[in-house]
Design a protein around this motif. Structure first.
Motif, PDB file in Angstrom:
ATOM      1  N   PHE A 114      12.113  22.906  15.589  1.00  0.00           N
ATOM      2  CA  PHE A 114      12.214  22.958  14.131  1.00  0.00           C
ATOM      3  C   PHE A 114      12.245  21.546  13.580  1.00  0.00           C
ATOM      4  O   PHE A 114      13.057  20.720  14.008  1.00  0.00           O
ATOM      5  CB  PHE A 114      13.473  23.726  13.723  1.00  0.00           C
ATOM      6  N   GLY A 115      11.330  21.250  12.680  1.00  0.00           N
ATOM      7  CA  GLY A 115      11.261  19.912  12.104  1.00  0.00           C
ATOM      8  C   GLY A 115      10.741  19.949  10.680  1.00  0.00           C
ATOM      9  O   GLY A 115      10.203  20.957  10.217  1.00  0.00           O
ATOM     10  N   THR A 116      10.908  18.842   9.981  1.00  0.00           N
ATOM     11  CA  THR A 116      10.527  18.741   8.574  1.00  0.00           C
ATOM     12  C   THR A 116       9.635  17.534   8.345  1.00  0.00           C
ATOM     13  O   THR A 116       9.942  16.425   8.794  1.00  0.00           O
ATOM     14  CB  THR A 116      11.784  18.618   7.682  1.00  0.00           C
ATOM     15  N   LYS A 117       8.539  17.762   7.649  1.00  0.00           N
ATOM     16  CA  LYS A 117       7.647  16.695   7.211  1.00  0.00           C
ATOM     17  C   LYS A 117       7.932  16.431   5.734  1.00  0.00           C
ATOM     18  O   LYS A 117       7.727  17.299   4.891  1.00  0.00           O
ATOM     19  CB  LYS A 117       6.182  17.102   7.404  1.00  0.00           C
ATOM     20  N   VAL A 118       8.432  15.243   5.435  1.00  0.00           N
ATOM     21  CA  VAL A 118       8.748  14.862   4.062  1.00  0.00           C
ATOM     22  C   VAL A 118       7.591  14.015   3.529  1.00  0.00           C
ATOM     23  O   VAL A 118       7.300  12.949   4.069  1.00  0.00           O
ATOM     24  CB  VAL A 118      10.064  14.069   3.995  1.00  0.00           C
ATOM     25  N   SER A 119       6.934  14.508   2.494  1.00  0.00           N
ATOM     26  CA  SER A 119       5.720  13.846   1.996  1.00  0.00           C
ATOM     27  C   SER A 119       5.801  13.578   0.499  1.00  0.00           C
ATOM     28  O   SER A 119       6.448  14.320  -0.246  1.00  0.00           O
ATOM     29  CB  SER A 119       4.483  14.716   2.252  1.00  0.00           C
ATOM     30  N   ASN A 120       5.122  12.524   0.107  1.00  0.00           N
ATOM     31  CA  ASN A 120       4.858  12.265  -1.299  1.00  0.00           C
ATOM     32  C   ASN A 120       3.370  12.003  -1.454  1.00  0.00           C
ATOM     33  O   ASN A 120       2.753  11.348  -0.605  1.00  0.00           O
ATOM     34  CB  ASN A 120       5.661  11.060  -1.798  1.00  0.00           C
ATOM     35  N   TYR A 121       2.802  12.550  -2.527  1.00  0.00           N
ATOM     36  CA  TYR A 121       1.389  12.346  -2.838  1.00  0.00           C
ATOM     37  C   TYR A 121       1.312  11.592  -4.159  1.00  0.00           C
ATOM     38  O   TYR A 121       1.366  12.191  -5.236  1.00  0.00           O
ATOM     39  CB  TYR A 121       0.671  13.688  -2.916  1.00  0.00           C
ATOM     40  N   TRP A 161      -4.350  10.789   1.460  1.00  0.00           N
ATOM     41  CA  TRP A 161      -3.639  10.028   0.421  1.00  0.00           C
ATOM     42  C   TRP A 161      -2.198  10.545   0.356  1.00  0.00           C
ATOM     43  O   TRP A 161      -1.804  11.242  -0.565  1.00  0.00           O
ATOM     44  CB  TRP A 161      -4.359  10.213  -0.920  1.00  0.00           C
ATOM     45  N   GLU A 162      -1.417  10.213   1.371  1.00  0.00           N
ATOM     46  CA  GLU A 162      -0.044  10.723   1.421  1.00  0.00           C
ATOM     47  C   GLU A 162       0.873   9.708   2.098  1.00  0.00           C
ATOM     48  O   GLU A 162       0.452   8.896   2.928  1.00  0.00           O
ATOM     49  CB  GLU A 162       0.032  12.063   2.170  1.00  0.00           C
ATOM     50  N   SER A 163       2.139   9.794   1.728  1.00  0.00           N
ATOM     51  CA  SER A 163       3.198   9.005   2.354  1.00  0.00           C
ATOM     52  C   SER A 163       4.144   9.988   3.034  1.00  0.00           C
ATOM     53  O   SER A 163       4.642  10.916   2.387  1.00  0.00           O
ATOM     54  CB  SER A 163       3.945   8.200   1.280  1.00  0.00           C
ATOM     55  N   THR A 164       4.400   9.827   4.332  1.00  0.00           N
ATOM     56  CA  THR A 164       5.185  10.820   5.055  1.00  0.00           C
ATOM     57  C   THR A 164       6.181  10.180   6.017  1.00  0.00           C
ATOM     58  O   THR A 164       5.998   9.056   6.483  1.00  0.00           O
ATOM     59  CB  THR A 164       4.283  11.748   5.897  1.00  0.00           C
ATOM     60  N   LEU A 202      21.702  22.372  -4.384  1.00  0.00           N
ATOM     61  CA  LEU A 202      21.309  21.662  -3.168  1.00  0.00           C
ATOM     62  C   LEU A 202      19.833  21.280  -3.237  1.00  0.00           C
ATOM     63  O   LEU A 202      19.449  20.152  -2.891  1.00  0.00           O
ATOM     64  CB  LEU A 202      21.576  22.522  -1.928  1.00  0.00           C
ATOM     65  N   MET A 203      18.995  22.200  -3.695  1.00  0.00           N
ATOM     66  CA  MET A 203      17.569  21.900  -3.823  1.00  0.00           C
ATOM     67  C   MET A 203      17.335  20.759  -4.813  1.00  0.00           C
ATOM     68  O   MET A 203      16.509  19.868  -4.566  1.00  0.00           O
ATOM     69  CB  MET A 203      16.810  23.161  -4.246  1.00  0.00           C
ATOM     70  N   ASP A 204      18.077  20.774  -5.913  1.00  0.00           N
ATOM     71  CA  ASP A 204      17.946  19.696  -6.900  1.00  0.00           C
ATOM     72  C   ASP A 204      18.350  18.357  -6.298  1.00  0.00           C
ATOM     73  O   ASP A 204      17.714  17.319  -6.551  1.00  0.00           O
ATOM     74  CB  ASP A 204      18.808  19.994  -8.133  1.00  0.00           C
ATOM     75  N   LYS A 205      19.400  18.386  -5.484  1.00  0.00           N
ATOM     76  CA  LYS A 205      19.884  17.154  -4.851  1.00  0.00           C
ATOM     77  C   LYS A 205      18.860  16.635  -3.839  1.00  0.00           C
ATOM     78  O   LYS A 205      18.580  15.429  -3.783  1.00  0.00           O
ATOM     79  CB  LYS A 205      21.222  17.414  -4.164  1.00  0.00           C
ATOM     80  N   VAL A 206      18.294  17.551  -3.048  1.00  0.00           N
ATOM     81  CA  VAL A 206      17.262  17.162  -2.079  1.00  0.00           C
ATOM     82  C   VAL A 206      16.081  16.524  -2.797  1.00  0.00           C
ATOM     83  O   VAL A 206      15.568  15.477  -2.371  1.00  0.00           O
ATOM     84  CB  VAL A 206      16.804  18.394  -1.259  1.00  0.00           C
ATOM     85  N   GLU A 207      15.643  17.138  -3.895  1.00  0.00           N
ATOM     86  CA  GLU A 207      14.504  16.595  -4.634  1.00  0.00           C
ATOM     87  C   GLU A 207      14.811  15.214  -5.199  1.00  0.00           C
ATOM     88  O   GLU A 207      14.011  14.279  -5.073  1.00  0.00           O
ATOM     89  CB  GLU A 207      14.108  17.549  -5.767  1.00  0.00           C
ATOM     90  N   LYS A 208      15.963  15.082  -5.817  1.00  0.00           N
ATOM     91  CA  LYS A 208      16.350  13.804  -6.425  1.00  0.00           C
ATOM     92  C   LYS A 208      16.415  12.702  -5.367  1.00  0.00           C
ATOM     93  O   LYS A 208      15.869  11.605  -5.555  1.00  0.00           O
ATOM     94  CB  LYS A 208      17.716  13.955  -7.110  1.00  0.00           C
ATOM     95  N   MET A 209      17.049  12.994  -4.233  1.00  0.00           N
ATOM     96  CA  MET A 209      17.232  11.973  -3.205  1.00  0.00           C
ATOM     97  C   MET A 209      15.920  11.654  -2.487  1.00  0.00           C
ATOM     98  O   MET A 209      15.676  10.503  -2.093  1.00  0.00           O
ATOM     99  CB  MET A 209      18.300  12.419  -2.198  1.00  0.00           C
ATOM    100  N   THR A 210      15.050  12.652  -2.334  1.00  0.00           N
ATOM    101  CA  THR A 210      13.751  12.418  -1.694  1.00  0.00           C
ATOM    102  C   THR A 210      12.881  11.521  -2.560  1.00  0.00           C
ATOM    103  O   THR A 210      12.214  10.610  -2.064  1.00  0.00           O
ATOM    104  CB  THR A 210      13.048  13.761  -1.418  1.00  0.00           C
ATOM    105  N   LYS A 211      12.893  11.765  -3.863  1.00  0.00           N
ATOM    106  CA  LYS A 211      12.099  10.926  -4.765  1.00  0.00           C
ATOM    107  C   LYS A 211      12.659   9.509  -4.854  1.00  0.00           C
ATOM    108  O   LYS A 211      11.905   8.536  -4.921  1.00  0.00           O
ATOM    109  CB  LYS A 211      12.015  11.589  -6.142  1.00  0.00           C
TER     110      LYS A 211
END
Length: 320
Positions: free
Chosen positions: A158-165, A89-92, A48-57
């Motif tokens: 409860f919430g999630t911040k999805v970020s890319n640097y 310097w982030e995308s969220t 599941l973690m691998d899937k989350v990472e792949k789909m987030t990227k």
């Protein structure tokens, strides 16, 4: 100054065996002296973690990257000729799970990505509540005490911040995320295991939080410092930019409900506490304007509502 010292990593599977006492002691020491620790064998399925990472990227590449580049142009940040101290310097983007989900309202997410993040969020919510009970045990509080305080009358937030640097051509000129403490309760971070960048402040030095495959980084927010009467601390942390690699960061915040009444636990107060009592939403209204300023003036301001306006607002922040 940046310093490499041993960061606390906790194997949660050891709670079920002969090493339970040592593991609980390691968690307690991390909460008292670091405000951070990293957990492995936490029960979250690796696939599941691998899937989350792949789909987030993939989502960043398809839906967020151009927006980030447009932001750089609009703010004149393509060349970074001078140091920048008021932009990150982030995308969220933000996902809210409790008290009411916004997953179906967030644009540009595929149905599969929504379903995956819903599953991931629910598992993190359960993990957060388990961890709060471990903290209760270490603090000598009755089981469920922290969850009850966080609940208020409408349940926790409860919430999630999805970020890319993304890669930065001049890391010395801008931070991925400026130094701050987190306002809320318990933060659970699923971070990139290849691209580093997260640092915490310990004893005056910036210490790297090591990227470990399939780990979850835990850190404590301001509310836990108040409730524990300072026994546990929220700690300043930041994200430094890198010349190479796009760092993924998925931070989930298990926070008190908006009407939750926050105060030091009476059993942890010997005489009179230096920490304030307040309603969580009032604290968040203050924090939204002063996120990147020290926490101590916030605590002082909450003792006297009229003092809140004396702090100089400098930033807006998602409060879920």
């Amino acid at each position: 100054m940046e310093k490499n010292i041993k960061f606390p990593v906790v194997d949660l599977s050891k709670l079920n065996g002969e090493e339970r006492d040592q593991t609980m002691s390691l968690i307690n020491d991390a909460c008292e002296n670091w405000g951070f620790f990293e957990i492995v064998n936490h029960g979250l399925p690796h696939d599941l973690m691998d899937k989350v990472e792949k789909m987030t990227k993939e989502h960043y590449k398809n839906s967020m990257e151009q927006k980030f580049n447009d932001m750089l142009k609009s703010k004149g940040l393509e060349k970074l000729e001078t140091e920048v101290e008021d932009v990150d310097w982030e995308s969220t983007f933000y996902l809210r799970h409790l008290p009411k989900s916004n997953l179906n309202d967030v644009p540009d997410m595929s149905d599969e990505y929504r379903t995956t993040m819903k599953d991931f969020g629910k598992r993190l919510e359960d993990l957060a509540e388990d961890l709060l009970d471990l903290l209760c045990e270490n603090l000598g509080l009755e089981k469920g005490y922290l969850k009850k305080v966080f609940h208020g009358t409408i349940g926790p937030t409860f919430g999630t911040k999805v970020s890319n640097y993304p890669p930065c051509p001049k890391p010395e000129m801008i931070k991925g995320l400026r130094a701050h403490t987190d306002a809320g309760g318990l933060i659970l971070l699923f971070q990139d295991d290849k691209v580093s960048g997260l640092q915490l402040l310990k004893d005056g030095d910036w210490v790297d939080v090591p990227p470990l495959n399939h780990s979850i980084v835990i850190n404590l927010g301001d509310q836990l410092e108040v409730i524990t009467n300072g026994k546990y601390k929220s700690v300043s942390h930041r994200v430094v930019t890198q010349k190479e690699g796009n760092r993924m960061s998925i931070a989930s915040f298990y926070n008190p409900g908006s009407d939750a009444e926050i105060s030091p636990a009476s059993s942890l107060v010997e005489k009179e506490s230096e920490y304030p009592s307040f309603v969580f939403d009032d604290y968040m209204k203050l924090y939204a304007g002063v996120k990147f300023q020290p926490k101590e003036p916030r605590f002082e301001a909450m003792k006297n509502a009229s003092a809140v306006t004396e702090l100089n607002p400098t930033a807006a922040v998602e409060t879920f």
